[in-house]
Scaffold this active site. Structure first.
Site, mmCIF file in Angstrom:
data_model
loop_
_atom_site.group_PDB
_atom_site.id
_atom_site.type_symbol
_atom_site.label_atom_id
_atom_site.label_comp_id
_atom_site.label_asym_id
_atom_site.label_seq_id
_atom_site.Cartn_x
_atom_site.Cartn_y
_atom_site.Cartn_z
ATOM 1 N N GLY A 99 38.536 36.282 32.582
ATOM 2 C CA GLY A 99 37.959 36.881 31.649
ATOM 3 C C GLY A 99 37.261 37.733 31.977
ATOM 4 N N ASP B 124 33.257 35.904 30.478
ATOM 5 C CA ASP B 124 32.849 35.528 31.612
ATOM 6 C C ASP B 124 32.528 36.262 32.315
ATOM 7 O OD1 ASP B 124 32.252 32.795 30.264
ATOM 8 O OD2 ASP B 124 35.085 32.639 29.909
ATOM 9 N N GLU C 272 44.389 33.135 22.874
ATOM 10 C CA GLU C 272 45.129 34.762 23.410
ATOM 11 C C GLU C 272 44.009 35.153 25.087
ATOM 12 O OE1 GLU C 272 48.405 34.723 22.842
ATOM 13 O OE2 GLU C 272 47.669 36.786 23.087
ATOM 14 N N GLY C 273 43.103 35.103 24.587
ATOM 15 C CA GLY C 273 42.258 35.328 25.841
ATOM 16 C C GLY C 273 42.645 34.825 27.305
ATOM 17 N N HIS C 274 43.366 33.636 26.914
ATOM 18 C CA HIS C 274 44.288 33.251 28.413
ATOM 19 C C HIS C 274 44.804 33.686 28.530
ATOM 20 C CE1 HIS C 274 40.959 29.387 27.126
ATOM 21 N NE2 HIS C 274 40.400 29.940 28.339
ATOM 22 N N VAL D 122 39.508 39.763 25.089
ATOM 23 C CA VAL D 122 40.304 39.588 23.661
ATOM 24 C C VAL D 122 39.934 39.352 22.619
ATOM 25 C CG1 VAL D 122 42.519 38.779 23.222
ATOM 26 C CG2 VAL D 122 42.127 39.178 25.083
ATOM 27 N N GLY E 34 41.622 24.355 29.291
ATOM 28 C CA GLY E 34 42.234 23.937 28.799
ATOM 29 C C GLY E 34 42.057 24.482 26.799
ATOM 30 N N GLN F 235 30.324 34.850 36.143
ATOM 31 C CA GLN F 235 31.493 34.105 36.483
ATOM 32 C C GLN F 235 32.443 34.557 37.802
ATOM 33 O OE1 GLN F 235 33.909 30.312 35.007
ATOM 34 N NE2 GLN F 235 35.594 31.434 34.343
ATOM 35 N N ARG G 25 35.576 27.366 22.102
ATOM 36 C CA ARG G 25 33.971 26.715 21.929
ATOM 37 C C ARG G 25 34.471 27.129 20.324
ATOM 38 N NH1 ARG G 25 31.741 26.880 27.130
ATOM 39 N NH2 ARG G 25 30.941 24.229 26.955
#
Ligand code: PAF
Length: 331
Positions: free
Chosen positions: A168, A171, A43-45, A201, A39, A174, A213
């Site tokens: 993305g 990370d 814009e990255g999501h 982004v 959540g 990950q 964050r």
């Protein structure tokens, strides 16, 4: 199934209703793209969501703040939770005439039927560890982090059974670790080569990578946060000029030290260096101090990941550059 006032996207809170939806998609032979999130969407999501909309018949997003990837001293309680705004933002995404088909918003009991403690020593039940790949880079600073991520993403993959999934580059460890997990666990939904890594982004004004964050930063700290992209740019420039890894890390360290000094003098923010490193994108091992770009090219076909973490006040910023073509080489 329930719908909320702010969105027309079906929102599932239980595994049962999500599975019924997925069964219909299987029956109709529709491809399902999946974007896992915690959540506080930005814009990255949305770039992940749009890529999924472009490549799949149906797109599903999950929103779940996963307790298992936060150490007891980390920011689980304060992590930004903006569900109504997230649902509205998802409903507004459109690509090739498609909008997101479903959002999965489970609670902790749904995701952890055996319960969940942030303290690893108290945890009971089933957890997933990608041995040897979660100990370097971010894993050094956050020892239980990747265990928590691999565990929840396995559960989400079991729930959604996506055809394709999107993570993305911000990370990067990950994403690569989860790709390896799909391969090691012989997953079919998604297969390892259907885990796609989408470029980071950045804020167009100063290059800071977008992150949920960043919302923690005060205005002066936000201005000082440019130290993160600047430190990596200095390390990359040194690498491309042919310097050794140790010299590149030193170049980044100097940028951080100068920025910290300036921010202290202006009372803008408290800047602290966590790490800047160069790692093999295949093994995640740290490059030796005397490695140069030329030496690496002779030693390995794998791209190098230049990554870093810097504290700005109480906010830990991470970022990375991939030196080479990650999609071209691995798998
Ligand atoms: O990248 C994130 O937001 C999280 O680590 C993820 C993949 C949603 C797992 O909780």
């Amino acid at each position: 199934m329930s719908t909320t006032a702010t969105t027309t996207i079906p929102t599932f809170t239980t595994l049962r209703t999500l599975r019924e939806w997925r069964t219909r998609a299987f029956a109709q032979n529709q491809s399902v793209g999946f974007v896992a999130t915690m959540g506080a969407l930005h814009e990255g999501h949305m770039s992940l969501v749009r890529r999924s909309l472009a490549e799949n018949d149906l797109t599903v997003c999950s929103i779940f703040v996963n307790p298992a990837q936060f150490a007891p001293h980390e920011d689980l309680a304060n992590y930004p939770r903006t569900l109504p705004a997230d649902l509205a933002a998802l409903a507004a995404q459109e690509m090739n005439g498609r909008t997101p088909a479903a959002v999965f918003v489970p609670n902790a009991m749904e995701m952890y039927p055996s319960g969940i403690s942030q303290d690893v020593s108290e945890q009971r039940g089933t957890f997933v560890e990608v041995k040897g790949y979660g100990d370097e880079m971010e894993g050094r600073s956050r020892p239980a982090f990747f265990r928590g991520v691999a565990t929840v993403v396995t559960k989400l993959f079991n729930a959604v059974q996506p055809t394709r999934t999107y993570f993305g580059q911000k990370d990067i460890q990950q994403a690569l670790l989860l790709r390896r997990m799909c391969r090691d666990l012989l997953m079919a939904h998604p297969a390892a080569n259907e885990l796609h890594i989408v470029p980071t982004v950045r804020d167009s004004s100063d290059g800071l990578a977008l992150s949920s964050r960043n919302a923690y930063l005060t205005a002066p700290a936000r201005r000082a946060a440019i130290v993160m992209p600047s430190a990596l740019a200095a390390a990359r420039e040194a690498w491309e000029a042919g310097l050794t890894k140790d010299d590149c890390v030193r170049a980044a360290g100097e940028v951080v030290a100068e920025a910290a000094e300036r921010a202290r003098a202006d009372s803008a923010a408290d800047i602290r260096f966590d790490y800047v490193q160069f790692n093999d994108s295949d093994t995640f091992f740290e490059l030796s101090g005397s490695t140069t770009r030329e030496i690496w090219a002779q030693q390995s076909p794998h791209p190098v990941i230049l990554s870093g973490a810097i504290w700005v006040d109480k906010t830990r910023l991470i970022d990375n550059h991939i030196l080479g073509d990650i999609n071209g080489v691995i798998y």
